[in-house]
Motif scaffolding. Structure first.
Motif, PDB file in Angstrom:
ATOM      1  N   ALA A  47       1.108  -0.815   0.007  1.00  0.00           N
ATOM      2  CA  ALA A  47      -0.119  -0.321  -0.328  1.00  0.00           C
ATOM      3  C   ALA A  47       0.959   1.226   0.418  1.00  0.00           C
ATOM      4  O   ALA A  47       0.311   2.375  -0.459  1.00  0.00           O
ATOM      5  CB  ALA A  47      -1.146  -0.417   1.413  1.00  0.00           C
ATOM      6  N   ALA A  48       1.671   1.241   0.997  1.00  0.00           N
ATOM      7  CA  ALA A  48       2.576   2.429   0.664  1.00  0.00           C
ATOM      8  C   ALA A  48       3.740   2.859  -0.815  1.00  0.00           C
ATOM      9  O   ALA A  48       3.500   3.618  -1.413  1.00  0.00           O
ATOM     10  CB  ALA A  48       3.692   2.598   2.199  1.00  0.00           C
ATOM     11  N   VAL A  49       3.963   1.655  -1.177  1.00  0.00           N
ATOM     12  CA  VAL A  49       4.679   1.466  -2.332  1.00  0.00           C
ATOM     13  C   VAL A  49       3.280   2.508  -3.812  1.00  0.00           C
ATOM     14  O   VAL A  49       3.661   2.900  -4.610  1.00  0.00           O
ATOM     15  CB  VAL A  49       4.821   0.263  -2.764  1.00  0.00           C
ATOM     16  N   HIS A  50       1.982   1.440  -3.820  1.00  0.00           N
ATOM     17  CA  HIS A  50       1.328   1.967  -3.829  1.00  0.00           C
ATOM     18  C   HIS A  50       0.723   3.568  -3.967  1.00  0.00           C
ATOM     19  O   HIS A  50       1.073   4.479  -5.155  1.00  0.00           O
ATOM     20  CB  HIS A  50      -0.259   1.493  -3.681  1.00  0.00           C
ATOM     21  N   LEU A  81       6.205   5.131  -0.194  1.00  0.00           N
ATOM     22  CA  LEU A  81       7.905   4.102  -0.794  1.00  0.00           C
ATOM     23  C   LEU A  81       8.192   4.730  -1.668  1.00  0.00           C
ATOM     24  O   LEU A  81       7.797   3.318  -2.952  1.00  0.00           O
ATOM     25  CB  LEU A  81       7.500   2.720   0.304  1.00  0.00           C
ATOM     26  N   PRO A  82       9.003   4.829  -2.256  1.00  0.00           N
ATOM     27  CA  PRO A  82       9.462   4.143  -4.114  1.00  0.00           C
ATOM     28  C   PRO A  82       9.711   2.912  -4.392  1.00  0.00           C
ATOM     29  O   PRO A  82      10.431   2.411  -3.617  1.00  0.00           O
ATOM     30  CB  PRO A  82      11.409   5.598  -3.497  1.00  0.00           C
ATOM     31  N   ALA A  83       9.126   2.230  -5.572  1.00  0.00           N
ATOM     32  CA  ALA A  83       9.650   1.153  -6.314  1.00  0.00           C
ATOM     33  C   ALA A  83      10.794   0.827  -6.591  1.00  0.00           C
ATOM     34  O   ALA A  83      10.738  -0.926  -7.152  1.00  0.00           O
ATOM     35  CB  ALA A  83       8.717   1.137  -6.231  1.00  0.00           C
ATOM     36  N   ALA A  84      11.543   1.886  -7.045  1.00  0.00           N
ATOM     37  CA  ALA A  84      12.572   1.460  -7.408  1.00  0.00           C
ATOM     38  C   ALA A  84      13.844   0.307  -7.310  1.00  0.00           C
ATOM     39  O   ALA A  84      13.325   0.850  -5.871  1.00  0.00           O
ATOM     40  CB  ALA A  84      13.073   3.022  -8.077  1.00  0.00           C
ATOM     41  N   ALA A  85      14.205  -0.144  -7.608  1.00  0.00           N
ATOM     42  CA  ALA A  85      15.276  -1.294  -6.941  1.00  0.00           C
ATOM     43  C   ALA A  85      16.285  -0.203  -6.608  1.00  0.00           C
ATOM     44  O   ALA A  85      17.115   1.327  -6.657  1.00  0.00           O
ATOM     45  CB  ALA A  85      15.968  -1.858  -8.231  1.00  0.00           C
ATOM     46  N   GLY A  86      16.932  -0.996  -5.260  1.00  0.00           N
ATOM     47  CA  GLY A  86      17.293  -0.177  -4.121  1.00  0.00           C
ATOM     48  C   GLY A  86      17.356   0.668  -3.569  1.00  0.00           C
ATOM     49  O   GLY A  86      17.671   1.557  -2.805  1.00  0.00           O
ATOM     50  N   GLU A  87      15.640   1.417  -3.743  1.00  0.00           N
ATOM     51  CA  GLU A  87      15.543   2.565  -3.324  1.00  0.00           C
ATOM     52  C   GLU A  87      15.130   2.053  -1.714  1.00  0.00           C
ATOM     53  O   GLU A  87      14.937   1.219  -1.690  1.00  0.00           O
ATOM     54  CB  GLU A  87      14.843   3.372  -4.082  1.00  0.00           C
ATOM     55  N   HIS A  96      11.065  -6.994  -4.892  1.00  0.00           N
ATOM     56  CA  HIS A  96      10.243  -7.746  -3.665  1.00  0.00           C
ATOM     57  C   HIS A  96       8.294  -7.520  -3.791  1.00  0.00           C
ATOM     58  O   HIS A  96       8.773  -6.834  -4.627  1.00  0.00           O
ATOM     59  CB  HIS A  96      10.082  -7.427  -2.331  1.00  0.00           C
ATOM     60  N   LEU A  97       7.861  -9.201  -3.475  1.00  0.00           N
ATOM     61  CA  LEU A  97       6.440  -8.927  -4.052  1.00  0.00           C
ATOM     62  C   LEU A  97       6.174  -7.833  -3.651  1.00  0.00           C
ATOM     63  O   LEU A  97       5.011  -7.430  -4.502  1.00  0.00           O
ATOM     64  CB  LEU A  97       5.688 -10.220  -3.267  1.00  0.00           C
ATOM     65  N   ALA A  98       6.234  -7.640  -2.153  1.00  0.00           N
ATOM     66  CA  ALA A  98       5.218  -6.458  -2.016  1.00  0.00           C
ATOM     67  C   ALA A  98       5.680  -4.380  -2.603  1.00  0.00           C
ATOM     68  O   ALA A  98       4.605  -4.183  -2.969  1.00  0.00           O
ATOM     69  CB  ALA A  98       6.005  -5.690   0.040  1.00  0.00           C
ATOM     70  N   VAL A  99       6.580  -4.689  -3.062  1.00  0.00           N
ATOM     71  CA  VAL A  99       7.028  -3.944  -4.017  1.00  0.00           C
ATOM     72  C   VAL A  99       6.504  -3.630  -5.747  1.00  0.00           C
ATOM     73  O   VAL A  99       5.140  -2.987  -6.219  1.00  0.00           O
ATOM     74  CB  VAL A  99       8.470  -3.747  -4.442  1.00  0.00           C
ATOM     75  N   ALA A 100       6.840  -5.331  -6.040  1.00  0.00           N
ATOM     76  CA  ALA A 100       5.698  -5.839  -7.370  1.00  0.00           C
ATOM     77  C   ALA A 100       4.280  -5.758  -7.710  1.00  0.00           C
ATOM     78  O   ALA A 100       3.736  -4.631  -7.811  1.00  0.00           O
ATOM     79  CB  ALA A 100       6.035  -6.515  -7.769  1.00  0.00           C
ATOM     80  N   ALA A 101       3.972  -5.971  -5.400  1.00  0.00           N
ATOM     81  CA  ALA A 101       2.035  -5.675  -6.250  1.00  0.00           C
ATOM     82  C   ALA A 101       1.474  -4.156  -5.680  1.00  0.00           C
ATOM     83  O   ALA A 101       0.908  -3.798  -6.190  1.00  0.00           O
ATOM     84  CB  ALA A 101       2.016  -6.109  -4.248  1.00  0.00           C
ATOM     85  N   GLY A 102       2.089  -3.133  -5.011  1.00  0.00           N
ATOM     86  CA  GLY A 102       2.554  -2.090  -4.821  1.00  0.00           C
ATOM     87  C   GLY A 102       2.417  -1.293  -6.161  1.00  0.00           C
ATOM     88  O   GLY A 102       1.195  -0.572  -6.913  1.00  0.00           O
ATOM     89  N   ALA A 103       3.289  -2.008  -7.203  1.00  0.00           N
ATOM     90  CA  ALA A 103       3.817  -0.884  -8.537  1.00  0.00           C
ATOM     91  C   ALA A 103       1.718  -1.592  -9.542  1.00  0.00           C
ATOM     92  O   ALA A 103       1.857  -0.600 -10.213  1.00  0.00           O
ATOM     93  CB  ALA A 103       4.768  -1.649  -8.634  1.00  0.00           C
ATOM     94  N   VAL A 104       1.628  -3.128  -9.410  1.00  0.00           N
ATOM     95  CA  VAL A 104       0.691  -3.325 -10.206  1.00  0.00           C
ATOM     96  C   VAL A 104      -0.780  -3.202 -10.230  1.00  0.00           C
ATOM     97  O   VAL A 104      -1.329  -2.481 -10.831  1.00  0.00           O
ATOM     98  CB  VAL A 104       0.892  -4.664  -9.705  1.00  0.00           C
ATOM     99  N   GLY A 105      -0.736  -2.846  -8.356  1.00  0.00           N
ATOM    100  CA  GLY A 105      -2.055  -1.869  -8.058  1.00  0.00           C
ATOM    101  C   GLY A 105      -2.127  -0.760  -8.479  1.00  0.00           C
ATOM    102  O   GLY A 105      -3.329  -0.201  -9.085  1.00  0.00           O
TER     103      GLY A 105
END
Length: 214
Positions: A61-64, A68-74, A121-130
């Protein structure tokens, strides 16, 4: 309007993201005698929803929202690592995140999925996908919590040869908890951990010829 069809699709166990090969610790819990029937499965699922499900959904949700920035290494990546103590659990999260992004590239090709890196991570990918799918952060959190539950429930059904109807009834009984957990996850980042799930994740690596990857 929220794209509820996208929410349903993301919550479908047939989604080709590789999640079906992960048991969420259930395989090791069954081997250890912690999960052996419907009551113990119910207890395990409640625990997994309230800990791992809450944390993963809060990160998504935070990535969405862009908190939280979703880019790799952030920060999205770093915050997820910090909340996933077991190396085995981190590896499983990244494997499932990679599978989700692989699908997302086909469904939303205009998005910059490369920015997430090869193994988010799954959480990061899920936030971006949502976000790409037009969901609300609350529904992104709900999809994560729901699949956290159903993935483990389906694995237990296979491992213990349980009646599918009985397992479905257990998951229906946990629907209110899933809703509450998703609501809490959408409000703020959670930072609790569950040592038992971490131990099960690590112990699973030592199994010979496991049925599931995690």
């Amino acid at each position: 309007m929220t794209n509820l069809t996208t929410l349903l699709a993301l919550s479908d166990s047939r989604l080709p993201t590789g999640g079906h090969v992960h048991s969420g610790g259930v395989e090791e819990a069954v081997t250890s005698g912690l999960v052996r029937d419907l009551p113990t499965l119910h207890a395990y699922l409640r625990r997994r929803i309230s800990t791992h499900g809450l944390v993963t959904a809060s990160l998504a949700a935070a990535v969405h929202r862009g908190i939280l920035p979703a880019a790799a290494g952030e920060r999205g990546d770093a915050e997820t690592d910090a909340r996933t103590p077991a190396p085995a659990a981190r590896a499983a999260s990244r494997a499932q995140g990679r599978g989700l992004v692989r699908l997302a590239r086909r469904v939303w090709p205009a998005e910059d999925w490369a920015a997430l890196g090869a193994t988010p991570h799954l959480a990061v990918a899920a936030g971006a996908v949502g976000r790409a799918g037009g969901l609300t952060p609350e529904h992104t959190a709900l999809s994560v919590v729901y699949t956290t539950m159903t993935g483990s429930a389906t694995a237990a059904q296979r491992l213990l040869a349980l009646d599918p109807g009985d397992v479905a009834a257990v998951t229906f009984g946990l629907s209110e908890l899933c809703e509450q957990t998703a609501g809490e996850a959408a409000e703020e980042l959670a930072d609790l951990s569950d040592p038992l799930l971490d131990v099960l994740a690590q112990r699973h690596l030592d199994r010979e010829r496991p049925l599931f990857a995690s």
